[in-house]
Write a protein that holds these residues in place. Structure first.
Motif, PDB file in Angstrom:
ATOM      1  N   UNK A   1      37.219  15.486 -15.450  1.00  0.00           N
ATOM      2  CA  UNK A   1      38.409  16.045 -14.814  1.00  0.00           C
ATOM      3  C   UNK A   1      38.480  17.535 -15.126  1.00  0.00           C
ATOM      4  N   UNK A   2      38.630  18.355 -14.105  1.00  0.00           N
ATOM      5  CA  UNK A   2      38.734  19.810 -14.265  1.00  0.00           C
ATOM      6  C   UNK A   2      40.157  20.247 -13.931  1.00  0.00           C
ATOM      7  N   UNK A   3      40.793  20.921 -14.881  1.00  0.00           N
ATOM      8  CA  UNK A   3      42.159  21.401 -14.687  1.00  0.00           C
ATOM      9  C   UNK A   3      42.161  22.896 -14.434  1.00  0.00           C
ATOM     10  N   UNK A   4      42.822  23.307 -13.362  1.00  0.00           N
ATOM     11  CA  UNK A   4      42.930  24.713 -12.978  1.00  0.00           C
ATOM     12  C   UNK A   4      44.382  25.154 -13.143  1.00  0.00           C
ATOM     13  N   UNK A  58      44.541  19.586 -10.708  1.00  0.00           N
ATOM     14  CA  UNK A  58      43.368  18.872 -11.218  1.00  0.00           C
ATOM     15  C   UNK A  58      42.416  18.499 -10.100  1.00  0.00           C
ATOM     16  N   UNK A  59      41.145  18.511 -10.449  1.00  0.00           N
ATOM     17  CA  UNK A  59      40.096  18.083  -9.518  1.00  0.00           C
ATOM     18  C   UNK A  59      39.185  17.118 -10.281  1.00  0.00           C
ATOM     19  N   UNK A  60      38.570  16.161  -9.592  1.00  0.00           N
ATOM     20  CA  UNK A  60      37.715  15.189 -10.285  1.00  0.00           C
ATOM     21  C   UNK A  60      36.525  15.842 -10.987  1.00  0.00           C
ATOM     22  N   UNK A  61      35.977  16.905 -10.387  1.00  0.00           N
ATOM     23  CA  UNK A  61      34.864  17.645 -10.996  1.00  0.00           C
ATOM     24  C   UNK A  61      35.115  19.138 -10.791  1.00  0.00           C
TER      25      UNK A  61
END
Length: 164
Positions: A1-4, A58-61
């Motif tokens: 999980x990538x958090x921006x 958030x994005x899955x990758x």
């Protein structure tokens, strides 16, 4: 999980804020996030005149290098659609890179508005332009700066072949 970490800057001009629901979608070179409703503890004050509000998307990758943001807004319940002057959007990626999306415009409808990232693309354009010119002149693969004296005038690249 990538958090921006997404930060939106509402302009400080008269009536620049909105009470509408605001949504954002991040688009990168390796994928895109889901459309996210930007809601937080500030509530209706998040997009008022002069407000600077941060949210996590958030994005899955990892999305790679961000190239575009999509922003839209929808009227709250039965309220009328109002105009919102968004100054800019800044996004900090999980690896610490900051991407800036200058907007500086009124968003008055409920359609999706797309804004391009401001840094880095000019450098890429300049390099590929000079590389093409250099390859045509010399027929080699060496960097163009070794042979061309290049100038930028009003965002249009022009090259002089003095000293060739």
């Amino acid at each position: 999980m990538a958090d921006y970490k997404v930060t939106l800057y509402t302009d400080d001009s008269l009536a620049a804020g909105t009470l509408n629901h605001v949504f954002i979608k991040l688009v990168g070179t390796q994928g895109e996030s889901e459309r996210k409703w930007l809601i937080g503890l500030k509530g209706a004050k998040a997009f008022m005149r002069g407000a600077v509000s941060s949210f996590t998307v958030s994005a899955p990758t990892s999305l790679g290098q961000l190239v575009l943001v999509e922003v839209d807004k929808k009227a709250f319940l039965g309220f009328l659609e109002d105009s919102w002057f968004l100054a800019k959007v800044e996004v900090k990626s999980p690896n610490g890179d900051t991407f800036t999306f200058p907007v500086h415009r009124w968003i008055s409808d409920k359609s999706v508005h797309r804004f391009r990232e401001a840094t880095g693309l000019w450098t890429l354009f300049m390099y590929t332009t000079y590389y093409s010119v250099h390859k045509k002149i010399r027929g080699t693969l060496f960097p163009p700066c070794a042979y061309l004296q290049c100038q930028i005038s009003t965002f249009i690249p022009s090259c002089s072949s003095e000293g060739l």
